[in-house]
Design a protein around this motif. Structure first.
Motif, PDB file in Angstrom:
ATOM      1  N   VAL A  78      79.261  61.658  46.135  1.00 21.32           N
ATOM      2  CA  VAL A  78      79.139  63.159  45.172  1.00 21.32           C
ATOM      3  C   VAL A  78      77.651  64.038  45.785  1.00 21.32           C
ATOM      4  O   VAL A  78      76.852  63.410  46.137  1.00 21.32           O
ATOM      5  N   GLU A  79      78.238  64.782  45.775  1.00 23.15           N
ATOM      6  CA  GLU A  79      77.424  65.826  46.406  1.00 23.15           C
ATOM      7  C   GLU A  79      76.136  66.357  44.861  1.00 23.15           C
ATOM      8  O   GLU A  79      76.637  66.084  43.600  1.00 23.15           O
ATOM      9  N   ASP A  80      75.485  67.205  45.793  1.00 21.87           N
ATOM     10  CA  ASP A  80      74.473  66.576  44.511  1.00 21.87           C
ATOM     11  C   ASP A  80      74.891  67.400  43.194  1.00 21.87           C
ATOM     12  O   ASP A  80      75.236  69.268  43.370  1.00 21.87           O
ATOM     13  N   GLY A  81      74.749  67.464  42.017  1.00 19.15           N
ATOM     14  CA  GLY A  81      75.448  68.431  40.517  1.00 19.15           C
ATOM     15  C   GLY A  81      76.468  68.436  40.610  1.00 19.15           C
ATOM     16  O   GLY A  81      76.804  69.025  39.386  1.00 19.15           O
ATOM     17  N   GLU A  82      77.272  67.501  41.872  1.00 20.90           N
ATOM     18  CA  GLU A  82      78.991  67.140  41.065  1.00 20.90           C
ATOM     19  C   GLU A  82      79.254  66.734  41.057  1.00 20.90           C
ATOM     20  O   GLU A  82      78.940  65.918  39.676  1.00 20.90           O
ATOM     21  N   ASP A  83      79.795  67.516  39.785  1.00 18.51           N
ATOM     22  CA  ASP A  83      80.714  66.338  38.746  1.00 18.51           C
ATOM     23  C   ASP A  83      81.570  64.921  39.093  1.00 18.51           C
ATOM     24  O   ASP A  83      82.670  65.223  40.429  1.00 18.51           O
ATOM     25  N   PHE A  84      81.367  64.059  38.699  1.00 16.55           N
ATOM     26  CA  PHE A  84      82.229  62.563  39.906  1.00 16.55           C
ATOM     27  C   PHE A  84      83.515  62.739  39.338  1.00 16.55           C
ATOM     28  O   PHE A  84      84.290  62.311  39.944  1.00 16.55           O
ATOM     29  N   GLU A  85      84.558  63.102  38.063  1.00 19.52           N
ATOM     30  CA  GLU A  85      85.738  63.483  38.776  1.00 19.52           C
ATOM     31  C   GLU A  85      86.230  64.176  39.483  1.00 19.52           C
ATOM     32  O   GLU A  85      86.863  64.273  40.217  1.00 19.52           O
ATOM     33  N   ALA A  86      85.775  65.427  39.428  1.00 20.87           N
ATOM     34  CA  ALA A  86      85.893  66.653  40.999  1.00 20.87           C
ATOM     35  C   ALA A  86      85.794  65.413  42.343  1.00 20.87           C
ATOM     36  O   ALA A  86      86.300  66.297  43.140  1.00 20.87           O
ATOM     37  N   ALA A  87      84.735  65.198  42.241  1.00 20.13           N
ATOM     38  CA  ALA A  87      83.949  64.006  43.300  1.00 20.13           C
ATOM     39  C   ALA A  87      85.193  63.570  43.767  1.00 20.13           C
ATOM     40  O   ALA A  87      85.786  63.702  44.609  1.00 20.13           O
ATOM     41  N   ALA A  88      85.975  63.031  42.874  1.00 25.60           N
ATOM     42  CA  ALA A  88      87.076  62.242  43.141  1.00 25.60           C
ATOM     43  C   ALA A  88      88.937  63.011  43.795  1.00 25.60           C
ATOM     44  O   ALA A  88      89.065  62.637  44.103  1.00 25.60           O
ATOM     45  N   LEU A  89      88.721  64.145  43.235  1.00 26.46           N
ATOM     46  CA  LEU A  89      89.793  64.770  43.357  1.00 26.46           C
ATOM     47  C   LEU A  89      90.016  65.831  44.359  1.00 26.46           C
ATOM     48  O   LEU A  89      90.707  65.684  45.031  1.00 26.46           O
ATOM     49  N   ARG A  90      88.440  65.739  44.344  1.00 26.65           N
ATOM     50  CA  ARG A  90      88.437  66.613  45.945  1.00 26.65           C
ATOM     51  C   ARG A  90      88.140  65.702  47.180  1.00 26.65           C
ATOM     52  O   ARG A  90      89.036  65.838  48.075  1.00 26.65           O
ATOM     53  N   GLU A  91      87.685  63.806  47.343  1.00 23.55           N
ATOM     54  CA  GLU A  91      88.362  63.707  48.532  1.00 23.55           C
ATOM     55  C   GLU A  91      89.240  63.188  48.177  1.00 23.55           C
ATOM     56  O   GLU A  91      90.248  62.988  49.554  1.00 23.55           O
ATOM     57  N   LEU A  92      90.045  62.490  47.138  1.00 20.08           N
ATOM     58  CA  LEU A  92      91.689  62.359  47.211  1.00 20.08           C
ATOM     59  C   LEU A  92      92.380  63.690  48.074  1.00 20.08           C
ATOM     60  O   LEU A  92      93.301  63.411  48.590  1.00 20.08           O
ATOM     61  N   GLN A  93      92.283  65.170  47.636  1.00 22.30           N
ATOM     62  CA  GLN A  93      92.066  65.507  48.899  1.00 22.30           C
ATOM     63  C   GLN A  93      92.038  65.639  50.118  1.00 22.30           C
ATOM     64  O   GLN A  93      93.047  65.651  51.376  1.00 22.30           O
ATOM     65  N   GLU A  94      90.699  65.559  50.340  1.00 24.87           N
ATOM     66  CA  GLU A  94      90.820  65.418  51.466  1.00 24.87           C
ATOM     67  C   GLU A  94      90.650  64.417  52.781  1.00 24.87           C
ATOM     68  O   GLU A  94      91.095  64.861  53.707  1.00 24.87           O
ATOM     69  N   GLU A  95      91.424  63.234  52.040  1.00 22.30           N
ATOM     70  CA  GLU A  95      91.133  62.148  52.580  1.00 22.30           C
ATOM     71  C   GLU A  95      92.475  61.257  52.979  1.00 22.30           C
ATOM     72  O   GLU A  95      93.484  61.151  54.271  1.00 22.30           O
ATOM     73  N   VAL A  96      93.552  61.944  51.714  1.00 15.34           N
ATOM     74  CA  VAL A  96      94.772  61.424  51.944  1.00 15.34           C
ATOM     75  C   VAL A  96      95.685  62.784  51.909  1.00 15.34           C
ATOM     76  O   VAL A  96      96.933  62.643  51.629  1.00 15.34           O
ATOM     77  N   GLY A  97      95.055  63.683  51.410  1.00 17.81           N
ATOM     78  CA  GLY A  97      96.523  65.326  51.112  1.00 17.81           C
ATOM     79  C   GLY A  97      96.913  64.783  49.553  1.00 17.81           C
ATOM     80  O   GLY A  97      98.073  65.100  49.956  1.00 17.81           O
TER      81      GLY A  97
END
Lengths: 177, 177
Positions: A78-97
């Motif tokens: 999780v980046e500094d200051g990033e919302d947890f659910e936003a981080a989750a959706l970001r990783e979902l997109q980046e890692e598995v599209g």
């Protein structure tokens, strides 16, 4: 009986890219002094992406620290200051599209509370739809799809060598799906 | 496609009591250089002690790194050269005051493979009988007994904040006991 250890002094030995190392002097409940080595590390989010047809999307990647390519649930820091659910959706997109219409919190647990501050926050991601940006294409992360029904054998055969993934998939097996 | 990262140089930043910190220069598959921060840590063993009447013995202790008292399965660091099963029986005795006639391997997984070498090896311990030495008495570790049937609620209510414990108890719920 007071079990808390009291910090007497803190010493940052190393400030790094993904972690800091601190060595603290503490007073333990018996009254003696001791020192505690602490790895400071941002929290991480993990995803259990579940498709409509009952498959889990895992990722296979090389992990330098253990010199091995292993299977894990998609995850990231999780980046500094990033919302947890936003981080989750970001990783979902980046890692598995994919993106997800539903995120359900599964659990939050420390990876190694004996010496590390790293908190792992795991979500079940469902209602998946493809969502890939060209720059997300990473030929060094491979998506591996596993049927939920095959997970018990998968775990029994020792195919999962990552703690959060073992936890997440064991949890998933317990759910009535 | 070769995914392995090649080490160019290693630099030990800190040699400590329970961990070392290394910062390595590596060549990544794309050809670029990067650096990798690695925490070297001995393996650890964890126990799921299961009594004949269907209870799991957990321990509650203060963990300085997270400044919190949390519930975990009994566990501890494997000493250099120590046999894993011997370490498991040692921790079972030291932490909850029992020995076991049966140890069954549940799983082996890395606590945080992104940066740490720590391998967690978990065993189910059964056929328990009391076995405590006076010097094992630690008033700062408290044994907490939980009925196996209560574990799903326990996990759902967020009472488990430790990764290996969440993994171990989720695994246990899946077994037909």
């Amino acid at each position: 009986m007071e079990k808390r250890e009291k910090v007497l002094s803190r010493h940052v030995v190393y400030r790094g890219r993904i972690l800091n190392l601190r060595v603290d002097n503490v007073r333990v409940p018996s009254g003696k002094r001791a020192y505690r080595e602490v790895i400071e590390h941002n929290p991480a989010v993990g995803l259990i992406p579940l498709t409509d047809d009952g498959q889990v999307l895992l990722v296979s990647q090389f992990r330098y620290a253990i010199d091995e390519e292993i299977l894990e649930i998609p995850a990231g820091i999780v980046e500094d200051g990033e919302d947890f659910e936003a981080a989750a959706l970001r990783e979902l997109q980046e890692e598995v599209g994919f993106t997800a219409s539903e995120l359900a919190h599964v659990g939050s647990f420390y990876s190694s509370p004996g010496f590390s501050t790293e908190l792992l926050v795991v979500y079940l991601a469902s209602g998946l739809s493809p969502s890939k940006l060209p720059e997300d294409d990473d030929e060094f992360i491979r998506t591996v799809s596993v049927k939920v029904g095959d997970l018990p054998a998968f775990l029994k055969e020792g195919k999962i060598k990552d703690a959060k993934t073992f936890a997440a998939l064991s949890w998933l097996i317990n759910q009535d799906l």
